[in-house]
Design a protein around this motif. Structure first.
Motif, PDB file in Angstrom:
ATOM      1  N   ASP A   1      -2.891  18.210  47.045  1.00 46.55           N
ATOM      2  CA  ASP A   1      -2.514  19.497  46.488  1.00 46.55           C
ATOM      3  C   ASP A   1      -2.909  19.527  45.016  1.00 46.55           C
ATOM      4  O   ASP A   1      -2.355  18.784  44.190  1.00 46.55           O
ATOM      5  N   ARG A   2      -3.844  20.382  44.681  1.00 42.98           N
ATOM      6  CA  ARG A   2      -4.422  20.354  43.341  1.00 42.98           C
ATOM      7  C   ARG A   2      -3.465  20.867  42.264  1.00 42.98           C
ATOM      8  O   ARG A   2      -3.455  20.349  41.141  1.00 42.98           O
ATOM      9  N   ALA A   3      -2.689  21.861  42.587  1.00 47.71           N
ATOM     10  CA  ALA A   3      -1.736  22.386  41.598  1.00 47.71           C
ATOM     11  C   ALA A   3      -0.711  21.318  41.224  1.00 47.71           C
ATOM     12  O   ALA A   3      -0.379  21.132  40.042  1.00 47.71           O
ATOM     13  N   SER A   4      -0.225  20.626  42.231  1.00 47.29           N
ATOM     14  CA  SER A   4       0.743  19.559  41.981  1.00 47.29           C
ATOM     15  C   SER A   4       0.099  18.416  41.207  1.00 47.29           C
ATOM     16  O   SER A   4       0.698  17.850  40.288  1.00 47.29           O
ATOM     17  N   LEU A   5      -1.161  18.092  41.569  1.00 41.99           N
ATOM     18  CA  LEU A   5      -1.852  16.994  40.898  1.00 41.99           C
ATOM     19  C   LEU A   5      -2.087  17.314  39.427  1.00 41.99           C
ATOM     20  O   LEU A   5      -1.950  16.436  38.563  1.00 41.99           O
ATOM     21  N   GLU A   6      -2.422  18.560  39.126  1.00 41.56           N
ATOM     22  CA  GLU A   6      -2.663  18.926  37.734  1.00 41.56           C
ATOM     23  C   GLU A   6      -1.419  18.664  36.883  1.00 41.56           C
ATOM     24  O   GLU A   6      -1.513  18.118  35.771  1.00 41.56           O
ATOM     25  N   LYS A   7      -0.244  19.015  37.387  1.00 45.20           N
ATOM     26  CA  LYS A   7       0.998  18.765  36.652  1.00 45.20           C
ATOM     27  C   LYS A   7       1.215  17.271  36.427  1.00 45.20           C
ATOM     28  O   LYS A   7       1.613  16.850  35.338  1.00 45.20           O
ATOM     29  N   LYS A   8       0.948  16.488  37.459  1.00 43.32           N
ATOM     30  CA  LYS A   8       1.129  15.040  37.347  1.00 43.32           C
ATOM     31  C   LYS A   8       0.149  14.438  36.347  1.00 43.32           C
ATOM     32  O   LYS A   8       0.508  13.552  35.564  1.00 43.32           O
ATOM     33  N   LEU A   9      -1.089  14.928  36.353  1.00 45.98           N
ATOM     34  CA  LEU A   9      -2.094  14.384  35.438  1.00 45.98           C
ATOM     35  C   LEU A   9      -1.784  14.734  33.996  1.00 45.98           C
ATOM     36  O   LEU A   9      -1.937  13.906  33.088  1.00 45.98           O
ATOM     37  N   LEU A  10      -1.330  15.957  33.760  1.00 50.81           N
ATOM     38  CA  LEU A  10      -0.974  16.332  32.386  1.00 50.81           C
ATOM     39  C   LEU A  10       0.236  15.539  31.899  1.00 50.81           C
ATOM     40  O   LEU A  10       0.292  15.138  30.728  1.00 50.81           O
ATOM     41  N   ALA A  11       1.182  15.266  32.798  1.00 49.37           N
ATOM     42  CA  ALA A  11       2.328  14.428  32.428  1.00 49.37           C
ATOM     43  C   ALA A  11       1.864  13.012  32.111  1.00 49.37           C
ATOM     44  O   ALA A  11       2.350  12.374  31.160  1.00 49.37           O
ATOM     45  N   LEU A  12       0.921  12.510  32.899  1.00 48.85           N
ATOM     46  CA  LEU A  12       0.364  11.170  32.670  1.00 48.85           C
ATOM     47  C   LEU A  12      -0.330  11.114  31.317  1.00 48.85           C
ATOM     48  O   LEU A  12      -0.176  10.129  30.562  1.00 48.85           O
ATOM     49  N   CYS A  13      -1.075  12.157  30.988  1.00 46.52           N
ATOM     50  CA  CYS A  13      -1.757  12.205  29.693  1.00 46.52           C
ATOM     51  C   CYS A  13      -0.762  12.231  28.541  1.00 46.52           C
ATOM     52  O   CYS A  13      -0.962  11.579  27.503  1.00 46.52           O
ATOM     53  N   ARG A  14       0.310  12.986  28.711  1.00 48.25           N
ATOM     54  CA  ARG A  14       1.334  13.052  27.647  1.00 48.25           C
ATOM     55  C   ARG A  14       1.974  11.686  27.412  1.00 48.25           C
ATOM     56  O   ARG A  14       2.373  11.369  26.282  1.00 48.25           O
ATOM     57  N   ASP A  15       2.068  10.885  28.458  1.00 47.77           N
ATOM     58  CA  ASP A  15       2.674   9.555  28.339  1.00 47.77           C
ATOM     59  C   ASP A  15       1.748   8.544  27.682  1.00 47.77           C
ATOM     60  O   ASP A  15       2.219   7.549  27.112  1.00 47.77           O
ATOM     61  N   HIS A  16       0.416   8.746  27.798  1.00 49.88           N
ATOM     62  CA  HIS A  16      -0.521   7.705  27.378  1.00 49.88           C
ATOM     63  C   HIS A  16      -1.492   8.122  26.277  1.00 49.88           C
ATOM     64  O   HIS A  16      -2.233   7.264  25.766  1.00 49.88           O
ATOM     65  N   LEU A  17      -1.524   9.411  25.938  1.00 49.08           N
ATOM     66  CA  LEU A  17      -2.494   9.870  24.953  1.00 49.08           C
ATOM     67  C   LEU A  17      -1.795  10.551  23.778  1.00 49.08           C
ATOM     68  O   LEU A  17      -0.658  10.998  23.889  1.00 49.08           O
ATOM     69  N   GLU A  18      -2.532  10.632  22.673  1.00 52.20           N
ATOM     70  CA  GLU A  18      -2.046  11.403  21.535  1.00 52.20           C
ATOM     71  C   GLU A  18      -2.111  12.896  21.880  1.00 52.20           C
ATOM     72  O   GLU A  18      -2.882  13.308  22.759  1.00 52.20           O
ATOM     73  N   GLU A  19      -1.352  13.691  21.173  1.00 53.91           N
ATOM     74  CA  GLU A  19      -1.285  15.129  21.474  1.00 53.91           C
ATOM     75  C   GLU A  19      -2.666  15.773  21.452  1.00 53.91           C
ATOM     76  O   GLU A  19      -3.003  16.595  22.310  1.00 53.91           O
ATOM     77  N   TYR A  20      -3.486  15.408  20.442  1.00 53.98           N
ATOM     78  CA  TYR A  20      -4.807  16.024  20.301  1.00 53.98           C
ATOM     79  C   TYR A  20      -5.805  15.527  21.361  1.00 53.98           C
ATOM     80  O   TYR A  20      -6.896  16.090  21.484  1.00 53.98           O
ATOM     81  N   GLU A  21      -5.451  14.480  22.117  1.00 54.20           N
ATOM     82  CA  GLU A  21      -6.340  13.963  23.158  1.00 54.20           C
ATOM     83  C   GLU A  21      -6.056  14.574  24.535  1.00 54.20           C
ATOM     84  O   GLU A  21      -6.850  14.411  25.468  1.00 54.20           O
ATOM     85  N   ILE A  22      -4.942  15.257  24.672  1.00 53.88           N
ATOM     86  CA  ILE A  22      -4.527  15.775  25.978  1.00 53.88           C
ATOM     87  C   ILE A  22      -5.372  17.000  26.351  1.00 53.88           C
ATOM     88  O   ILE A  22      -5.524  17.918  25.548  1.00 53.88           O
ATOM     89  N   PRO A  23      -5.948  17.022  27.542  1.00 47.99           N
ATOM     90  CA  PRO A  23      -6.747  18.182  27.956  1.00 47.99           C
ATOM     91  C   PRO A  23      -5.918  19.463  27.981  1.00 47.99           C
ATOM     92  O   PRO A  23      -4.756  19.465  28.415  1.00 47.99           O
ATOM     93  N   THR A  24      -6.507  20.541  27.491  1.00 42.07           N
ATOM     94  CA  THR A  24      -5.840  21.836  27.568  1.00 42.07           C
ATOM     95  C   THR A  24      -5.998  22.462  28.950  1.00 42.07           C
ATOM     96  O   THR A  24      -5.257  23.371  29.315  1.00 42.07           O
ATOM     97  N   LYS A  25      -6.980  21.976  29.694  1.00 44.33           N
ATOM     98  CA  LYS A  25      -7.205  22.489  31.042  1.00 44.33           C
ATOM     99  C   LYS A  25      -7.879  21.413  31.882  1.00 44.33           C
ATOM    100  O   LYS A  25      -8.737  20.673  31.379  1.00 44.33           O
TER     101      LYS A  25
END
Length: 564
Positions: A498-522
């Motif tokens: 499910d792509r919509a669900s995966l997108e939420k999980k990936l953005l959460a993963l990025c927030r946990d491991h990346l700086e704010e300016y490194e997180i994809p906006t889309k």
């Protein structure tokens, strides 16, 4: 040379490399192990003595066709016995091998044979559709010649290949009189092989590697892998059996071939590797070493029938050519009980300059420690003149006996990347206090977002670390209204996710491991992405597509919503 405490036991810091032609590896193994299987090819076996005799005959016939020292002979061959024979026979004549990638366009193959002024082209009969209109004199190798007789007969019925007029049959040239009086080779000056770069940053460039550089890198790899003779398991044959799925026309595959032959190993050849073939060959022939790329490792681990096969003959698996997620390495180790280790290098560096040890506690995230006689420094990104401290990110430069002689007919570009014996790789990375090397991207991939440097590789590694992601690529998209650059990512998800669900999980993963300016906006989802030969996302093609979309948007044209 400074020796880190973490340097693997039994591996020499320095090696006295013999100044000899590359073909001496196979010649020596034929003397020491004449009856040992040199290759396994579709279940047929061929001994070292047989191969060397055919090499000497082939070299004599090449000489009779006018091939002499300094000439260049192009090979358009996959991982078949003919590649090993042709490679060594050409070198025995004193000529240079030009190893061509059959996956390239016909136009690029023609360009490469032209710029190298190749006198002959040795091509597999199944690849004749890749033959350019303008080509050198031809030698055509039958794909099924070295397979079991039953398969050979079936192949000749199925494939009735018409050979071009005036071409020579490879099989007619491996018998008869042997070459006598080998041409004298100057190993440190004479070029053994010309390999072309992938072209991900421009037109593919010809990289010239000398006999000495190839001998050095093979022996560096041998000592690193074998150390003091360590093996974590019994070897069923009494010696290593090496899976050869990485193409020999690639620098990674070529050093695997040279290292294996130098030690008298058996090479299990797979010309068109699939996970199923790799699994079956490994089990049937009790392969001990897996030199692979992350894509093939993932396909093996995720193959639906893999649990029904016994892969426990494997002692080691090396991964190179692209980033490999840590969970995937651990999955592989659990599956077969083999040690995973990574290597780092590039065509211009011979290729390998560093690897993780095969003993001790694994350091999964790193690409390892420098090879024997190899120096690695991290330099500042502004001038490239200041060596940085541990933990600081900069350009990786390397020095060692395995480096290229230079780019073919391009002294200007050579002088830009080779300075006082150091190769400026264009890769960005850092070293930890123990000396381990970490790669974070390419110098020309740098993105400036919100006033900060963003390395897309770091974003991609986080995204690819999720179990539902197959491939990921990150890039920058300028926003003229905000005078800023947004980070975007394209992701290829697993089928059925499910792509919509995966997108939420990936953005959460990025927030946990990346700086704010490194997180994809889309995050954009696609069914596939273009890949290079080694299974990496072909960033050049992706960026060309994105740039075209941006230009269309600037011009006021309509583009898909997800790219806005």
């Amino acid at each position: 040379m400074e020796v880190p405490e973490s340097y693997p036991r039994g591996v020499p810091i320095s090696i006295k490399y013999p100044e000899m032609p590359v073909y001496e590896f196979l010649r020596n193994s034929a003397r020491k192990f004449p009856d040992r299987d040199a290759v396994i090819y579709l279940d047929a076996t061929h001994s070292y003595a047989t191969l060397w005799e055919q090499i000497e005959c082939f070299a004599a016939n090449l000489t009779g066709m006018g091939i002499k020292k300094g000439d260049r002979v192009a090979l358009l061959l996959p991982n078949t016995p003919q590649f090993i024979l042709a490679y060594n026979a050409v070198l025995l004549c004193g000529a240079t091998v030009v190893a061509l990638n059959p996956l390239q366009s016909v136009e690029e193959i023609e360009r490469q044979t032209t710029v190298t002024d190749s006198k002959l082209l040795i091509i597999l009969d199944r690849l004749l559709e890749k033959l350019p209109d303008k080509h050198p004199e031809l030698i055509i190798a039958e794909a099924a010649y070295y397979v079991p007789s039953r398969l050979r007969a079936l192949s000749r019925v199925k494939y009735r290949i018409k050979r071009p007029t005036g071409s020579h049959r490879f099989e007619d040239l491996i018998t008869g009189t042997k070459l006598t009086g080998y041409p004298e080779i100057n190993p440190t000056e004479d070029v053994a092989v010309i390999l072309f770069t992938s072209g991900t940053t421009g037109q593919p460039k010809g990289v010239m590697l000398t006999h000495y550089s190839q001998v050095a890198n093979a022996l560096q790899s041998y000592h690193w892998l074998r150390g003091w003779g360590y093996s974590s398991k019994p070897q069923p044959a009494g010696y290593p059996v090496i899976l050869c799925a990485i193409p020999f026309f690639h620098s990674y595959g070529l050093v695997v071939m040279n290292e294996a032959v130098s030690f008298g190993c058996t090479l299990a050849l797979i010309p068109n590797p699939t996970a199923e073939d790799i699994i079956k060959v490994t089990e049937k022939h009790q392969v001990t070493h897996f030199p692979l790329i992350p894509r093939l490792i993932r396909e093996v681990v995720e193959h639906p029938q893999v649990e029904k096969h016994d892969l426990t003959s494997l002692t080691t698996c090396s991964s190179g050519g692209a980033h490999i997620p840590v969970p995937l390495m651990k999955q592989f180790e659990k599956l077969c009980g083999a040690r995973m280790y990574q290597g780092y290098g590039l065509t211009e560096s011979g290729p390998t300059v560093a690897a993780t040890p095969v003993e001790g506690d694994p350091v999964y995230e790193s690409t390892g420690l420098p090879y024997p006689d190899t120096e690695v420094k991290i330099m500042d990104l502004q001038l490239g003149e200041i060596e940085l401290k541990a933990g600081e990110k900069g350009e990786i430069i390397v020095r060692g006996p395995q480096l290229m002689k230079g780019y073919l007919d391009d002294p200007e570009t050579t002088s830009k990347v080779m300075k006082e014996g150091w190769l400026y790789t264009g890769d960005i990375g850092y070293r930890d206090p123990r000396g381990y090397l970490y790669i974070i991207g390419r110098k020309n991939e740098r993105i400036v977002a919100a006033g900060h440097t963003v390395w897309p590789t770091l974003v991609e590694e986080v995204l690819a670390g999720h179990s539902d992601v197959v491939h990921a690529v990150a890039f920058g998209v300028p926003d003229p209204l905000r005078c800023n650059t947004d980070i975007r990512a394209i992701v290829v998800p697993r089928e059925g996710v499910d792509r919509a669900s995966l997108e939420k999980k990936l953005l959460a993963l990025c927030r946990d491991h990346l700086e704010e300016y490194e997180i994809p906006t889309k995050i954009i989802f696609r069914d596939s992405l273009p890949l290079t030969l080694l299974g990496k996302v072909d960033r050049k093609k992706v960026i060309e597509e994105i740039d075209a979309m941006i230009e269309r948007l600037i011009q006021g044209e309509d583009i898909p919503e997800e790219y806005r």
